[in-house]
Design a protein around this motif. Sequence first.
Motif, PDB file in Angstrom:
ATOM      1  N   LYS A 132      50.501   1.389  28.944  1.00 16.11           N
ATOM      2  CA  LYS A 132      50.569   1.210  27.415  1.00 16.11           C
ATOM      3  C   LYS A 132      49.261   1.016  26.831  1.00 16.11           C
ATOM      4  N   GLU A 133      48.405   0.032  27.312  1.00 13.35           N
ATOM      5  CA  GLU A 133      47.081  -0.152  26.961  1.00 13.35           C
ATOM      6  C   GLU A 133      46.152   1.168  26.864  1.00 13.35           C
ATOM      7  N   ARG A 134      46.158   1.725  27.865  1.00 10.87           N
ATOM      8  CA  ARG A 134      45.363   3.000  28.035  1.00 10.87           C
ATOM      9  C   ARG A 134      45.708   3.937  27.014  1.00 10.87           C
ATOM     10  N   VAL A 135      47.215   4.422  26.961  1.00 13.95           N
ATOM     11  CA  VAL A 135      47.576   4.997  26.291  1.00 13.95           C
ATOM     12  C   VAL A 135      47.178   4.878  24.458  1.00 13.95           C
ATOM     13  N   HIS A 136      47.298   3.712  24.307  1.00 15.99           N
ATOM     14  CA  HIS A 136      46.942   3.231  22.902  1.00 15.99           C
ATOM     15  C   HIS A 136      45.534   3.192  22.599  1.00 15.99           C
ATOM     16  N   GLU A 137      44.692   2.815  23.630  1.00 14.43           N
ATOM     17  CA  GLU A 137      43.190   3.281  23.492  1.00 14.43           C
ATOM     18  C   GLU A 137      42.780   4.570  23.344  1.00 14.43           C
ATOM     19  N   ALA A 138      43.611   5.774  23.858  1.00 11.30           N
ATOM     20  CA  ALA A 138      43.213   7.058  23.876  1.00 11.30           C
ATOM     21  C   ALA A 138      43.857   7.532  22.615  1.00 11.30           C
ATOM     22  N   THR A 139      44.575   6.936  21.937  1.00 10.87           N
ATOM     23  CA  THR A 139      45.477   7.517  20.748  1.00 10.87           C
ATOM     24  C   THR A 139      44.325   7.410  19.485  1.00 10.87           C
ATOM     25  N   VAL A 140      44.097   8.272  18.821  1.00  8.99           N
ATOM     26  CA  VAL A 140      43.069   8.192  17.818  1.00  8.99           C
ATOM     27  C   VAL A 140      43.803   8.572  16.686  1.00  8.99           C
TER      28      VAL A 140
ATOM     29  N   LEU B  87      59.730 -15.807  46.085  1.00  7.14           N
ATOM     30  CA  LEU B  87      59.652 -15.162  44.763  1.00  7.14           C
ATOM     31  C   LEU B  87      58.878 -13.808  45.056  1.00  7.14           C
ATOM     32  N   SER B  88      58.938 -13.073  46.015  1.00 10.52           N
ATOM     33  CA  SER B  88      58.353 -11.922  46.607  1.00 10.52           C
ATOM     34  C   SER B  88      58.938 -11.021  45.471  1.00 10.52           C
ATOM     35  N   TRP B  89      60.327 -10.825  45.217  1.00 11.48           N
ATOM     36  CA  TRP B  89      60.863 -10.038  44.087  1.00 11.48           C
ATOM     37  C   TRP B  89      60.140 -10.069  43.068  1.00 11.48           C
ATOM     38  N   LEU B  90      59.663 -11.087  42.519  1.00 10.91           N
ATOM     39  CA  LEU B  90      58.740 -11.328  41.085  1.00 10.91           C
ATOM     40  C   LEU B  90      57.499 -10.775  41.367  1.00 10.91           C
ATOM     41  N   VAL B  91      56.835 -11.021  42.411  1.00 10.56           N
ATOM     42  CA  VAL B  91      55.487 -10.190  42.698  1.00 10.56           C
ATOM     43  C   VAL B  91      55.762  -8.930  42.600  1.00 10.56           C
ATOM     44  N   LYS B  92      56.820  -8.304  43.642  1.00 13.22           N
ATOM     45  CA  LYS B  92      57.019  -7.141  43.723  1.00 13.22           C
ATOM     46  C   LYS B  92      57.136  -6.373  42.327  1.00 13.22           C
ATOM     47  N   TYR B  93      58.028  -6.862  41.288  1.00 10.52           N
ATOM     48  CA  TYR B  93      58.322  -6.170  40.310  1.00 10.52           C
ATOM     49  C   TYR B  93      57.073  -6.210  39.309  1.00 10.52           C
ATOM     50  N   HIS B  94      56.362  -7.231  39.368  1.00  3.38           N
ATOM     51  CA  HIS B  94      55.040  -7.275  38.426  1.00  3.38           C
ATOM     52  C   HIS B  94      54.123  -6.240  39.107  1.00  3.38           C
ATOM     53  N   TYR B  95      53.900  -6.261  40.398  1.00  3.85           N
ATOM     54  CA  TYR B  95      52.934  -5.462  41.161  1.00  3.85           C
ATOM     55  C   TYR B  95      53.423  -3.890  40.830  1.00  3.85           C
ATOM     56  N   GLU B  96      54.566  -3.643  40.937  1.00  3.13           N
ATOM     57  CA  GLU B  96      54.897  -2.281  40.893  1.00  3.13           C
ATOM     58  C   GLU B  96      55.218  -1.464  39.530  1.00  3.13           C
ATOM     59  N   LEU B  97      55.761  -2.388  38.653  1.00 10.30           N
ATOM     60  CA  LEU B  97      56.334  -2.185  37.496  1.00 10.30           C
ATOM     61  C   LEU B  97      55.636  -2.435  36.280  1.00 10.30           C
ATOM     62  N   TYR B  98      55.749  -3.901  35.978  1.00  9.49           N
ATOM     63  CA  TYR B  98      55.695  -4.743  34.934  1.00  9.49           C
ATOM     64  C   TYR B  98      53.877  -4.535  34.612  1.00  9.49           C
ATOM     65  N   LEU B  99      52.936  -5.065  35.271  1.00 12.50           N
ATOM     66  CA  LEU B  99      51.865  -4.571  35.090  1.00 12.50           C
ATOM     67  C   LEU B  99      51.247  -3.306  34.989  1.00 12.50           C
ATOM     68  N   PRO B 100      51.509  -2.395  35.977  1.00 14.67           N
ATOM     69  CA  PRO B 100      51.095  -0.931  35.758  1.00 14.67           C
ATOM     70  C   PRO B 100      51.615  -0.423  34.267  1.00 14.67           C
ATOM     71  N   LEU B 101      52.854  -0.729  34.012  1.00 16.80           N
ATOM     72  CA  LEU B 101      53.278  -0.375  32.742  1.00 16.80           C
ATOM     73  C   LEU B 101      52.589  -1.008  31.478  1.00 16.80           C
ATOM     74  N   ALA B 102      52.297  -2.273  31.630  1.00 18.64           N
ATOM     75  CA  ALA B 102      51.350  -2.867  30.707  1.00 18.64           C
ATOM     76  C   ALA B 102      50.167  -2.005  30.236  1.00 18.64           C
ATOM     77  N   LYS B 103      49.527  -1.972  31.413  1.00 18.95           N
ATOM     78  CA  LYS B 103      48.155  -1.274  31.684  1.00 18.95           C
ATOM     79  C   LYS B 103      48.193   0.226  31.148  1.00 18.95           C
TER      80      LYS B 103
ATOM     81  N   GLN C 278      54.417   7.384  38.006  1.00 21.48           N
ATOM     82  CA  GLN C 278      53.448   7.461  39.064  1.00 21.48           C
ATOM     83  C   GLN C 278      52.377   8.581  38.395  1.00 21.48           C
ATOM     84  N   ASP C 279      52.793   9.544  37.992  1.00 20.31           N
ATOM     85  CA  ASP C 279      51.906  10.815  37.515  1.00 20.31           C
ATOM     86  C   ASP C 279      51.144  10.163  36.328  1.00 20.31           C
ATOM     87  N   GLN C 280      51.756   9.463  35.435  1.00 14.42           N
ATOM     88  CA  GLN C 280      51.072   8.832  34.136  1.00 14.42           C
ATOM     89  C   GLN C 280      49.833   7.875  34.384  1.00 14.42           C
ATOM     90  N   LEU C 281      50.159   7.073  35.725  1.00 13.14           N
ATOM     91  CA  LEU C 281      49.458   6.103  36.209  1.00 13.14           C
ATOM     92  C   LEU C 281      48.265   6.639  36.535  1.00 13.14           C
TER      93      LEU C 281
END
Length: 173
Positions: free
Chosen positions: A158-166, A140-156, A84-87
């Motif tokens: 990773k993308e932000r960290v990658h963009e910030a890496t020079v 499929l509320s469990w699937l929505v919750k998983y993607h909302y709370e973990l999968y998509l935030p983690l993907a984003k 959560q801190d990293q997000l």
Amino acid sequence: MVIRKGIVFGALLLFIGAISCSRSPRDYIGMVNDRPITLNEYNTVIRAQYESYILETGFQPDEFSWRSIQDKAWNNLVEGIIFQDQLKKYGVVVTLRETIDYLLDNPPHLIMESRLFLNEGVFDREKYRDSILNRQPVDLSWLVKYHYELYLPLAKLKERVHEATVITDNDIL
């Protein structure tokens, strides 16, 4: 033996409950990145791990398993706070609408191959859509919750960290 374990577990819950009801100058059991972790938070995560254990195994945990449940609960709690801190640090925000759109456009392979969503051997996208949007015919509320709370935030994240890496020429050997 089962009764003994039940009594031990019951006593442990009473002990934990008694501790949580007592007032002390310090109302937390740990600290991660200047954020206190309360006993109530820890107990909630232990309860979830305990229920998950029983669902997975069909048995009450023995002493070794109980210790593993406690360790897993603590690690999950700490990792969740750090995550959560990293997000926050990278400004990662995921909306429910974004999550639903993602899932509608990208059904997981697990779902696409599930008997619940096959119609004459072919993935039934309409049934999947109804299940995501209306929780019917399959919840499929469990699937929505998983993607909302973990999968998509983690993907984003990773993308932000990658963009910030020079990487400069000096970094390459």
